[in-house]
Design a protein around this motif. Sequence first.
Motif, PDB file in Angstrom:
ATOM      1  N   ILE A 220       0.809  -1.057   0.014  1.00 36.75           N
ATOM      2  CA  ILE A 220       0.167   0.007  -0.094  1.00 36.75           C
ATOM      3  C   ILE A 220       0.832   1.315   0.185  1.00 36.75           C
ATOM      4  O   ILE A 220       1.633   1.420   0.985  1.00 36.75           O
ATOM      5  CB  ILE A 220      -0.922   0.049   1.140  1.00 36.75           C
ATOM      6  CG1 ILE A 220      -1.821  -1.201   1.361  1.00 36.75           C
ATOM      7  CG2 ILE A 220      -1.839   1.191   1.216  1.00 36.75           C
ATOM      8  CD1 ILE A 220      -1.985  -1.709   2.843  1.00 36.75           C
TER       9      ILE A 220
ATOM     10  N   ARG B 282       1.836   4.619   0.665  1.00 41.48           N
ATOM     11  CA  ARG B 282       1.412   5.523   1.833  1.00 41.48           C
ATOM     12  C   ARG B 282       1.014   6.817   1.195  1.00 41.48           C
ATOM     13  O   ARG B 282      -0.192   7.357   1.691  1.00 41.48           O
ATOM     14  CB  ARG B 282       2.564   5.893   2.769  1.00 41.48           C
ATOM     15  CG  ARG B 282       2.200   6.768   4.034  1.00 41.48           C
ATOM     16  CD  ARG B 282       1.132   5.931   4.746  1.00 41.48           C
ATOM     17  NE  ARG B 282       0.575   6.988   5.819  1.00 41.48           N
ATOM     18  CZ  ARG B 282       0.776   6.835   7.053  1.00 41.48           C
ATOM     19  NH1 ARG B 282       1.522   5.837   7.499  1.00 41.48           N
ATOM     20  NH2 ARG B 282       0.510   7.589   8.030  1.00 41.48           N
ATOM     21  N   ARG B 283       1.585   7.348   0.010  1.00 35.98           N
ATOM     22  CA  ARG B 283       0.932   8.537  -0.503  1.00 35.98           C
ATOM     23  C   ARG B 283      -0.257   8.256  -1.230  1.00 35.98           C
ATOM     24  O   ARG B 283      -1.227   9.283  -1.004  1.00 35.98           O
ATOM     25  CB  ARG B 283       2.016   9.158  -1.499  1.00 35.98           C
ATOM     26  CG  ARG B 283       3.412   9.849  -0.815  1.00 35.98           C
ATOM     27  CD  ARG B 283       3.062  10.834  -0.224  1.00 35.98           C
ATOM     28  NE  ARG B 283       4.216  11.246   0.727  1.00 35.98           N
ATOM     29  CZ  ARG B 283       4.132  12.310   1.497  1.00 35.98           C
ATOM     30  NH1 ARG B 283       2.971  13.136   1.688  1.00 35.98           N
ATOM     31  NH2 ARG B 283       5.260  12.555   2.396  1.00 35.98           N
TER      32      ARG B 283
ATOM     33  N   PHE C 282      -2.252   6.107  -0.530  1.00 32.70           N
ATOM     34  CA  PHE C 282      -3.174   5.985   0.493  1.00 32.70           C
ATOM     35  C   PHE C 282      -3.802   7.225   1.275  1.00 32.70           C
ATOM     36  O   PHE C 282      -5.133   7.441   1.403  1.00 32.70           O
ATOM     37  CB  PHE C 282      -2.546   5.103   1.544  1.00 32.70           C
ATOM     38  CG  PHE C 282      -3.341   4.896   3.092  1.00 32.70           C
ATOM     39  CD1 PHE C 282      -4.485   3.973   3.071  1.00 32.70           C
ATOM     40  CD2 PHE C 282      -2.999   5.625   4.196  1.00 32.70           C
ATOM     41  CE1 PHE C 282      -5.107   3.941   4.097  1.00 32.70           C
ATOM     42  CE2 PHE C 282      -3.671   5.532   5.166  1.00 32.70           C
ATOM     43  CZ  PHE C 282      -4.801   4.546   5.187  1.00 32.70           C
ATOM     44  N   LEU C 283      -2.855   8.193   1.516  1.00 37.84           N
ATOM     45  CA  LEU C 283      -3.242   9.361   1.896  1.00 37.84           C
ATOM     46  C   LEU C 283      -4.136  10.068   0.996  1.00 37.84           C
ATOM     47  O   LEU C 283      -5.140  10.945   1.379  1.00 37.84           O
ATOM     48  CB  LEU C 283      -2.119  10.254   2.404  1.00 37.84           C
ATOM     49  CG  LEU C 283      -1.603   9.623   3.610  1.00 37.84           C
ATOM     50  CD1 LEU C 283      -0.025  10.224   4.155  1.00 37.84           C
ATOM     51  CD2 LEU C 283      -2.388   9.943   5.079  1.00 37.84           C
TER      52      LEU C 283
ATOM     53  N   THR D  63     -13.238   2.577   3.760  1.00 33.58           N
ATOM     54  CA  THR D  63     -12.479   1.378   4.570  1.00 33.58           C
ATOM     55  C   THR D  63     -11.151   1.876   5.141  1.00 33.58           C
ATOM     56  O   THR D  63     -10.569   1.603   6.047  1.00 33.58           O
ATOM     57  CB  THR D  63     -12.110   0.029   3.527  1.00 33.58           C
ATOM     58  OG1 THR D  63     -13.496  -0.348   3.411  1.00 33.58           O
ATOM     59  CG2 THR D  63     -11.459  -1.161   4.620  1.00 33.58           C
ATOM     60  N   PRO D  64     -10.221   2.382   4.301  1.00 31.01           N
ATOM     61  CA  PRO D  64      -8.894   3.004   4.930  1.00 31.01           C
ATOM     62  C   PRO D  64      -8.982   3.706   5.817  1.00 31.01           C
ATOM     63  O   PRO D  64      -8.167   3.971   6.831  1.00 31.01           O
ATOM     64  CB  PRO D  64      -8.196   3.709   3.620  1.00 31.01           C
ATOM     65  CG  PRO D  64      -9.028   3.269   2.464  1.00 31.01           C
ATOM     66  CD  PRO D  64     -10.498   2.751   2.897  1.00 31.01           C
TER      67      PRO D  64
ATOM     68  N   GLN E 102      -8.851   2.741  10.639  1.00 31.32           N
ATOM     69  CA  GLN E 102      -7.756   3.548  11.685  1.00 31.32           C
ATOM     70  C   GLN E 102      -8.547   3.788  12.910  1.00 31.32           C
ATOM     71  O   GLN E 102      -7.783   4.783  13.662  1.00 31.32           O
ATOM     72  CB  GLN E 102      -7.388   4.674  10.686  1.00 31.32           C
ATOM     73  CG  GLN E 102      -6.568   4.440   9.417  1.00 31.32           C
ATOM     74  CD  GLN E 102      -5.059   4.148   9.972  1.00 31.32           C
ATOM     75  OE1 GLN E 102      -4.204   4.613  10.784  1.00 31.32           O
ATOM     76  NE2 GLN E 102      -4.529   2.913   9.232  1.00 31.32           N
TER      77      GLN E 102
ATOM     78  N   LYS F 115      -6.757  15.668   9.701  1.00 33.86           N
ATOM     79  CA  LYS F 115      -6.101  14.914  11.212  1.00 33.86           C
ATOM     80  C   LYS F 115      -6.102  15.844  12.349  1.00 33.86           C
ATOM     81  O   LYS F 115      -6.083  17.223  12.255  1.00 33.86           O
ATOM     82  CB  LYS F 115      -4.779  14.852  10.664  1.00 33.86           C
ATOM     83  CG  LYS F 115      -4.028  14.032  11.793  1.00 33.86           C
ATOM     84  CD  LYS F 115      -2.344  14.040  11.541  1.00 33.86           C
ATOM     85  CE  LYS F 115      -1.821  13.638  12.789  1.00 33.86           C
ATOM     86  NZ  LYS F 115      -0.178  13.852  12.769  1.00 33.86           N
TER      87      LYS F 115
END
Lengths: 359, 370
Positions: free
Chosen positions: B4, B6-7, B9-10, B266-267, B271, B313
């Motif tokens: 996955i 990360r970039r 993903f974000l 889902t992502p 979390q 965030k």
Amino acid sequence: MMNKGMGIRYSLALCAALMVPKAHAVLSDEQFIGLTESVVDQHVLPRYQALAASSKALSTRVRALCAAKPQASLAEAQQAFIAALQDWQQVQHIQFGPVTLLMRNYSMQYWPDKKNLGGKQLRAALADTNAVYDAAYLQHASIALKGFSAMERLLFTKHAQQLTSGTPTCRLSDGIAQHIATSSAAIVSEWAAERDGMLNASEDSDYYESPEEAATVLFKALVEPVEAIRDSKILAPLGETYDKARWTRSESWRSDQSVPNMVSNVLALQALYQATAPISIKGLLHSVDAPLAAAISEQFAAALAALQAVPQVEGKTVSKEAYDQLKVAERALRTLQSSLLAATRQLDIQLGFNSRDGD
Amino acid sequence: MMEINRRAFLGLLTAAGAVAAMPALANQSRAIPGVYASASRGEDGRYYLNVVAQDALRVTHLLPERAHQVLFHPKQPWVIAVARRPGTFIDIVDYDSGLLVKQIVLAKGHYLYGHVQVTADGRYLLTTEKHPDQQEGQVVVRDLRANFDVVQRYSTGGIGPHELKLTADQSEVVIANGGILTEGREKLNLETMQPSLAYLNLASGKIVEQVALDERYHQSSIRHFDLSANGDVLIAMQYQGHPADDVPLVAHHRRGQPLTALDIPTPVRTQLKQYCGSACFDSTGRFGAVSAPRGNRVMFWDMTSGQYLSDVKTKDGCGLAPTDVASEFIVSTGRGRFYRVNAATAERQRLSLPGEAIWQWDNHMVRLAG
């Protein structure tokens, strides 16, 4: 609304007098960054690399067994499983970074499994005679089927009798072992970006807003697992009294690894506390509370000694001797837990307020 | 496929959030837009009730113990803090003088669940409480004009009630029955818990509607919600089962309709650690926000369509309150920060707080109307 904000602030004046003035932060940004760098490079990355290597070895052994290669044996595959499981136990406390994406931490090991989801999913998967247990299959499979818990059932229960060339049991075992290996390797490669994120914290970063926030996850990884080990791995299977003990609630009883798991956990936590250089958590604590820093080292040693003194537990039943010694270990861990919490206070580390104790 | 990025993903996380929107927040003042109240923990480790405004920390009232919800009185310059479950005090403080108006202390054996309402006429104070002889929770009504005495008790129709809200016409009170039976803070009935959302008619004292999720989600505790002026209920839940289970954590309800789960990508859902903190509508009632302090983010929905919009965030963020600007909220955090966040643009701006001290802002915050 009348008189909004115009009044005399008795309450404020009173409390200003009561309020203990806050000293400057105990640790500097440089210390936080230094700690993070030492821990990531010397603690986190080597352990994930070890896991990637041992889980690759596991997948090789399972494939050899299922291909009926000469010299390949179930015993070898079981040994490879135990080696990889123990490497996993050495990173189980790391609940941040790539392992948390899309519940990967639970797909690597689904536990606790109070509803026997693992057993049900395994039976269902093996009953599906047309299934090709490849990466795509496992990607969409139940979270309880993907990792060490399912692998353990396949290698250490009656399923192991079916581990012969071409059987569904063999094909599924191969798929799961590959999945563990691929996930472990992915975590290692993703840690490069995570490392950058942790060491380059800034207000607008996607990762961490300050060096202190980045380092705080390391303290959480040190403190919080101690309670989890006590509660889930010792107290839950032991119950209130010996006659209420149910060892099948323990983490890896099928492979007789429940106690060795805890030894690995505590060894890893001990290393996180004191084995990094030039900066370690112990070193930082030593500069503000040397007696506490030394006491925690002794308490780690005591907890480890207590766990290592547990007579070997085999199968589903825990002996009275092992039960009593596990209670000794639990008390040692409780002492350690309270010292570690005291250490976070001494270093002014906030593990979380709403996130730790909400309602 | 396993890996996955990360970039990416974000990027996925913010894809729905119109990242390219105008950077409206960046040009705004960092001052607090209005007057807000929250409970807190101070640097001395003790618990406080604070009122914060642009110019000053207006109230810093030392509490006997940790509080949970805070509320402004609709007619008097009073701010009210309710003890956290299972506490026994309600402090009412005059925010102009800083003086304690009244400390209500519950009778022996009774305790509070942490939430409070005051009727629009300012006369009655309503709390969710545990009566020592009753397993089901109660809504307890106190008359502020009659020495704050208890004048009525109603059953909430469920165990472990938590947040409650009066409807706009004051005829009903909506109650989140969390479903969890507790002793101290220990949970006793997780295998059999039955959370629900109940509507209590204040004239008859009867539950006139009660809804729950499908039985398989009975461990999703219905604890916090907001109620919009037009009757939409946005619910923030806390799941008590396995941390890896895929279960609803946010839901929507309207009188006469079924309770429906709101989608979380889902992502993001994976979390959240199965835990949502506060729910809040914006000033228009069109946008909904839910905080997830263990997932360190606040999520947004368009409540007209039920569509997930975005998240931002907010480390250890839990308290939520609207500003007077559409789609805008204030988030307070356990790390002592206030953020202004925008549901339509997914922007976040840290606000300046008056004073040097760091206050760990507790679960809920409230905005002074007007």
